[in-house]
Write a protein that holds these residues in place. Sequence first.
Motif, short mmCIF file in Angstrom:
data_model
loop_
_atom_site.label_atom_id
_atom_site.label_comp_id
_atom_site.label_asym_id
_atom_site.label_seq_id
_atom_site.Cartn_x
_atom_site.Cartn_y
_atom_site.Cartn_z
N ALA A 122 16.50 59.15 38.36
CA ALA A 122 15.42 60.20 38.07
C ALA A 122 14.53 59.63 37.53
O ALA A 122 14.52 60.60 36.42
N GLY A 123 13.89 58.58 37.24
CA GLY A 123 13.21 58.31 35.68
C GLY A 123 13.65 57.48 34.13
O GLY A 123 12.42 57.74 33.75
N LYS A 124 14.63 57.68 34.55
CA LYS A 124 14.76 57.18 32.84
C LYS A 124 14.49 55.94 32.70
O LYS A 124 13.90 54.78 33.09
N GLU A 125 13.70 55.68 31.46
CA GLU A 125 14.13 54.15 30.88
C GLU A 125 15.13 53.65 30.84
O GLU A 125 15.75 53.65 29.74
N LEU A 126 14.50 52.45 31.51
CA LEU A 126 15.91 51.15 31.31
C LEU A 126 15.71 49.76 30.60
O LEU A 126 14.17 50.25 31.29
N GLN A 127 16.25 48.98 30.36
CA GLN A 127 16.37 48.00 29.68
C GLN A 127 16.65 46.80 30.49
O GLN A 127 17.98 46.49 31.64
N LEU A 128 15.85 45.62 31.00
CA LEU A 128 15.79 44.33 31.67
C LEU A 128 15.49 43.59 30.49
O LEU A 128 15.38 42.98 29.28
N PHE A 129 16.54 42.59 30.75
CA PHE A 129 16.79 40.83 29.85
C PHE A 129 17.02 40.15 30.86
O PHE A 129 18.25 40.76 31.92
N ALA A 130 16.23 39.58 30.57
CA ALA A 130 16.42 38.08 31.45
C ALA A 130 16.59 37.00 31.51
O ALA A 130 15.86 36.85 29.75
N LEU A 131 16.93 35.80 31.57
CA LEU A 131 16.84 34.24 31.25
C LEU A 131 16.44 33.31 31.87
O LEU A 131 15.88 34.09 33.54
N SER A 132 15.93 32.29 31.44
CA SER A 132 15.67 31.01 32.29
C SER A 132 15.75 29.74 31.90
O SER A 132 15.49 29.88 30.73
N TYR A 133 15.31 29.02 32.91
CA TYR A 133 15.64 27.76 32.59
C TYR A 133 14.45 26.84 31.96
O TYR A 133 14.15 25.86 31.86
N GLY A 134 13.03 27.84 32.65
CA GLY A 134 12.09 27.54 32.23
C GLY A 134 10.86 26.39 33.07
O GLY A 134 11.34 25.15 33.22
N THR A 135 10.25 26.59 33.74
CA THR A 135 9.06 25.86 34.55
C THR A 135 7.86 24.76 34.11
O THR A 135 6.73 26.41 33.06
N ASP A 136 6.88 24.52 34.31
CA ASP A 136 5.06 24.49 33.81
C ASP A 136 4.91 25.49 34.14
O ASP A 136 3.69 25.52 33.54
N GLU A 137 4.84 25.96 35.51
CA GLU A 137 3.62 27.55 35.54
C GLU A 137 4.77 28.46 34.83
O GLU A 137 3.76 29.38 35.30
N TYR A 138 5.77 28.75 35.34
CA TYR A 138 6.23 29.27 34.91
C TYR A 138 7.35 29.53 33.36
O TYR A 138 8.31 29.23 33.11
N PRO A 139 6.45 28.95 31.96
CA PRO A 139 6.83 28.83 30.65
C PRO A 139 8.30 29.92 30.01
O PRO A 139 9.18 29.24 29.15
N LEU A 140 8.31 31.06 30.26
CA LEU A 140 9.26 32.08 29.39
C LEU A 140 10.25 31.69 29.40
O LEU A 140 10.97 31.33 30.54
N ARG A 141 11.21 31.61 28.69
CA ARG A 141 12.56 30.93 28.90
C ARG A 141 13.64 32.62 28.82
O ARG A 141 14.34 32.81 28.81
#
Lengths: 396, 139
Positions: A122-141
């Motif tokens: 339907a084109g609605k705006e949705l929220q994404l929330f994500a967590l990560s353990y973090g890696t050298d090439e993907y640092p964001l947690r």
Amino acid sequence: MKTYQEINDRIASGKAVVMTAEEIIDYVEGKGLEAAAAEVDVVTTATFGPMCSSGCVLNFGHSKPKIRMSEAWVEDVLAYTGLAAVDVFLGATQLRHNDPANMYPPGEFRYGGGHVMADLVAGKELQLFALSYGTDEYPLREIRTYFTIDDLNQAVMVNPRNCYQNYNVAINCSDRTLWTYMGKLEADCKNANYCSAGQLSPLLNDPLYETIGVGSSVWLAGAHGHVYAEGTQHAGGGGRNEYDVPTGGSGTLALSGDMKQMSPEFVRGVSLVGYGVSLGVGAGVPIPILNPGVLKRCCIRDEQIVAPITDYSSDYPNATGKVLGHVSYKQLKSGKIDVDGREVPVGSLSSYSKALKIAELLAAEIRSGDFLLSQPYAMLPADTNMKPLKVRDKTT
Amino acid sequence: MTETVTKKLMLFFPKCECEKPIIYHLVKDYDLVVNVFRAKVTPEEEGYLVLDVTGAEENIDRAVEFVGTFNVTINAAGKGVTWDPDACTGCGHCVVHCPTGALHISDRATMEVAFDEEKCIECLACIRVCPYDVCASAF
């Protein structure tokens, strides 16, 4: 006899003769089978209803800095992240975090994966929330952001099971109300519910899987999709009545399509009190009239299709296999059926009116030359049965 | 003898009017038969009342005028329960659970679902059983 190529050539030139599975019944009766088979190129079939085995694969693209999502929620609905860094799978029956479910039964189940999919289309705006353990090439947690379907690289619907060939008629012989995926069932057989488009249903118009197979093009909620595999729990073997309608287990299709091309009218969040959340989705399947035999089977009528009446208070949950009787879709659509001499009012979970609309929309697209058929590259098995899950000890 | 008619009304009571016995006067002063479908009128809170009134048309008109002298909003369309035709998928699950036939299949050939507001007694059964959240209650 016609080939896929001949039919597609006629579609491309805007000359194809296309009818819905409802229109074709009277047409063949008036015209005769052989003459109609020579004239008609395609019959369109359709269904609309809750399809619990549905979900979608989403690719979010990369943030700066990058994240390899290890847990993710869209509108607080958990998505599966055991894929590549920013790919997730979101399932239709996944319940929103903190929903009390059936803690105080029957629960309401207001929002879940099916609703996320509907809101996305339907084109609605949705929220994404994500967590990560973090890696050298993907640092964001951790990441929290908002998006619409237009912001995604891909949003692909997958229905591992759609278009069930036939289905139970649910009834409740116990002395308490049941809340099921087949809806509310009043005690003491006071109502019954069914879930199929009957004479419009795709696999009831191709009961022997002569044309619908892996690779067939389908209309999925407005998008041009395809059959990517046999559906889960596909059981093409087993008994059939004189019109080739399965009397027991039956066939299913696994469908896929691009959600960016879908219409919100045909992708709907489902809340079933006491049961859970799901997705209501519409599918249309064109049947190429390759020969008179294929056309003959497209002329199936509601009165020729019978479904088993199953007690959802004991026989269904305990998998006894017992049925209380059989009833035709003509009787079901009249709104009343006879169960052991008692008149029982009947409702439905499947929408015949939406299925009819889909069959007409698909027919119009084919007539205008916008929708071509594809020849399947593998047929659906017609000799397999459904296996139960055995509870057993380890063998080695 | 005057012909009697029945009208469905939905009244909204703001906080200041919730302790006044308005319905008593409809019966006593205007000779109306009242049939309350649904009410939520609590002292010190705003509230709603959905009812049928039966009596001489002239008396109903006068009664509506009387109610209007209070700070009460009258909705003569009486829609405490609404059905969204665009959101309805036409599955028909609600139909057998609707006790008055307000929700019904209008055409058994196309299986379209329709809603007859006049027949709705606001039991709210449809709100619970609709899988697509098509029916809603004003209160």
